[in-house]
Write a protein that holds these residues in place. Structure first.
Motif, PDB file in Angstrom:
ATOM      1  N   SER A  54     -70.883  -8.569  32.302  1.00 42.79           N
ATOM      2  CA  SER A  54     -69.520  -8.833  31.853  1.00 42.79           C
ATOM      3  C   SER A  54     -69.292  -8.082  30.548  1.00 42.79           C
ATOM      4  O   SER A  54     -70.243  -7.614  29.906  1.00 42.79           O
ATOM      5  CB  SER A  54     -69.308 -10.336  31.661  1.00 42.79           C
ATOM      6  N   ASP A  55     -68.022  -7.977  30.161  1.00 44.76           N
ATOM      7  CA  ASP A  55     -67.674  -7.233  28.941  1.00 44.76           C
ATOM      8  C   ASP A  55     -67.139  -8.138  27.836  1.00 44.76           C
ATOM      9  O   ASP A  55     -67.239  -7.808  26.656  1.00 44.76           O
ATOM     10  CB  ASP A  55     -66.600  -6.181  29.255  1.00 44.76           C
ATOM     11  N   VAL A  56     -66.533  -9.261  28.235  1.00 43.80           N
ATOM     12  CA  VAL A  56     -65.860 -10.164  27.306  1.00 43.80           C
ATOM     13  C   VAL A  56     -66.283 -11.588  27.632  1.00 43.80           C
ATOM     14  O   VAL A  56     -66.501 -11.929  28.792  1.00 43.80           O
ATOM     15  CB  VAL A  56     -64.313 -10.074  27.432  1.00 43.80           C
ATOM     16  N   MET A  57     -66.380 -12.441  26.613  1.00 47.36           N
ATOM     17  CA  MET A  57     -66.675 -13.848  26.848  1.00 47.36           C
ATOM     18  C   MET A  57     -65.901 -14.719  25.878  1.00 47.36           C
ATOM     19  O   MET A  57     -65.489 -14.265  24.804  1.00 47.36           O
ATOM     20  CB  MET A  57     -68.170 -14.129  26.712  1.00 47.36           C
ATOM     21  N   ASP A  58     -65.685 -15.972  26.277  1.00 47.34           N
ATOM     22  CA  ASP A  58     -65.151 -16.948  25.336  1.00 47.34           C
ATOM     23  C   ASP A  58     -66.309 -17.456  24.486  1.00 47.34           C
ATOM     24  O   ASP A  58     -67.457 -17.457  24.920  1.00 47.34           O
ATOM     25  CB  ASP A  58     -64.465 -18.102  26.072  1.00 47.34           C
ATOM     26  N   ALA A  59     -66.017 -17.891  23.260  1.00 37.16           N
ATOM     27  CA  ALA A  59     -67.078 -18.342  22.362  1.00 37.16           C
ATOM     28  C   ALA A  59     -66.476 -19.227  21.281  1.00 37.16           C
ATOM     29  O   ALA A  59     -65.250 -19.282  21.114  1.00 37.16           O
ATOM     30  CB  ALA A  59     -67.784 -17.148  21.724  1.00 37.16           C
ATOM     31  N   PHE A  60     -67.353 -19.906  20.561  1.00 32.92           N
ATOM     32  CA  PHE A  60     -66.955 -20.601  19.341  1.00 32.92           C
ATOM     33  C   PHE A  60     -67.318 -19.709  18.157  1.00 32.92           C
ATOM     34  O   PHE A  60     -68.407 -19.133  18.102  1.00 32.92           O
ATOM     35  CB  PHE A  60     -67.635 -21.969  19.226  1.00 32.92           C
ATOM     36  N   SER A  61     -66.426 -19.614  17.218  1.00 35.27           N
ATOM     37  CA  SER A  61     -66.500 -18.555  16.208  1.00 35.27           C
ATOM     38  C   SER A  61     -67.694 -18.644  15.274  1.00 35.27           C
ATOM     39  O   SER A  61     -68.054 -17.648  14.650  1.00 35.27           O
ATOM     40  CB  SER A  61     -65.205 -18.524  15.386  1.00 35.27           C
ATOM     41  N   THR A  62     -68.327 -19.810  15.133  1.00 33.97           N
ATOM     42  CA  THR A  62     -69.474 -19.905  14.227  1.00 33.97           C
ATOM     43  C   THR A  62     -70.790 -20.096  14.978  1.00 33.97           C
ATOM     44  O   THR A  62     -71.797 -20.465  14.380  1.00 33.97           O
ATOM     45  CB  THR A  62     -69.291 -21.059  13.222  1.00 33.97           C
ATOM     46  N   ASP A  63     -70.798 -19.836  16.267  1.00 33.39           N
ATOM     47  CA  ASP A  63     -72.008 -19.979  17.076  1.00 33.39           C
ATOM     48  C   ASP A  63     -73.076 -18.982  16.625  1.00 33.39           C
ATOM     49  O   ASP A  63     -72.812 -17.776  16.534  1.00 33.39           O
ATOM     50  CB  ASP A  63     -71.660 -19.738  18.549  1.00 33.39           C
ATOM     51  N   GLY A  64     -74.265 -19.473  16.350  1.00 28.73           N
ATOM     52  CA  GLY A  64     -75.343 -18.601  15.909  1.00 28.73           C
ATOM     53  C   GLY A  64     -75.758 -17.579  16.946  1.00 28.73           C
ATOM     54  O   GLY A  64     -76.316 -16.530  16.613  1.00 28.73           O
TER      55      GLY A  64
END
Length: 298
Positions: free
Chosen positions: A206-216
């Protein structure tokens, strides 16, 4: 965050006027700090404890709780004196509001409502915003010149997205992003368990993912985080919450916690989470090192 700094002098001045003789818990009773059951919260809880024990004669007792509602009820009853909370969590989960997404407006709303309804004091946010975002591999960011969500919306049809099922279905997930920004019609969308998304993008499935901005893990996998330039996602700025009775009895603690205002960037919180989750460093050690790096403790 800079927009919160204008509150700092006013709140500090007000705290200095509160009598140290105000009624409250005994002087030899430890400050009771709560936090939720994930890495970032554990670090913040230990950070509060380290700061208090380093800068006052008080001791601190840190307790982990299972989730937002449990620790919130403990704070209301003064079973816990302090815990770190996120503006978006307070606004949406506790107060059941959805209309606002401007960081200052959300903060003002939760600050005033918590004081009036629960006698809970909000400190000033510590700077970082742990909210939803999109992340891409560095070569994808460079090839498509991606810095913001708006940039991504224009080229989404050429890229593959991997995301948690919940993110793909919730109104405050991809459907809302599509409505706000337009575009975001990806070449391919793959629903996936949250724990597997990083491996998928790292292996170039994949090229893009959703994430939480402070995830290590963003650091671990070297991903580029894009800016939500239209501020679609609710702001989740973390700040210390204090029980009102405790705050009145211990204005020195409330004032001390103000030294954390705007001190932690998204990247710094990512790094601390990474050190705990990926390097196995103790939460208290990470918190202490950070406070020392900012000159907040010796």
């Amino acid at each position: 965050m800079k927009i919160f700094k204008r509150l700092l002098l006013t709140i500090t001045a007000a705290l200095m006027l509160v009598s140290l003789a105000a009624c409250g818990q005994a002087a030899d009773e430890p400050v009771k700090i709560g936090h939720k059951n994930f890495t970032e919260q554990r670090i913040l809880g230990q950070m509060f404890a380290e700061l208090i024990e380093s800068k006052t004669d008080l001791t601190a007792e840190v307790t982990e709780f299972g989730g937002t509602n449990i620790v919130f009820e403990a704070l209301k009853s003064n079973e816990v004196n302090i815990y770190p909370e996120y503006t978006g969590t307070a606004y949406g989960s506790i107060l059941n509001q959805t209309e606002l997404n401007d960081p200052q407006e959300v903060y003002d709303y939760v600050k005033n409502t918590y004081k009036e309804e629960f006698n809970i004091e909000w400190g000033i946010p510590m700077g970082f915003n742990n909210t939803y975002t999109f992340a891409v591999r560095p070569e994808i960011a460079e090839e498509y010149n991606l810095k913001t969500f708006s940039d991504l919306s224009g080229v989404a049809s050429e890229l593959r997205l991997v995301a948690a099922i919940e993110f793909l279905e919730r109104a405050d997930g991809l459907p809302g992003v599509q409505q706000t920004y337009g575009g975001f019609e990806f070449k391919q969308i793959t629903p996936m368990d949250p724990g597997l998304r990083y491996a998928a993008i790292d292996q170039k499935e994949s090229d893009v993912m959703d994430a939480f901005s402070t995830d290590g893990k963003l650091i671990e996998f070297g991903l580029v985080v894009l800016e939500d330039d239209k501020q679609f996602f609710p702001p989740y700025y973390a700040a210390p919450l204090l029980n009102g009775e405790f705050s009145e009895a211990h204005p020195e603690v409330a004032e001390l916690l103000l030294t954390l205002a705007d001190q932690i960037s998204d990247e710094e919180m990512q790094q601390m989470n990474y050190e705990v989750d990926n390097l196995g460093t103790n939460e208290r050690e990470v918190a202490k090192k950070f406070l020392q790096s900012k000159g907040l403790i010796d």
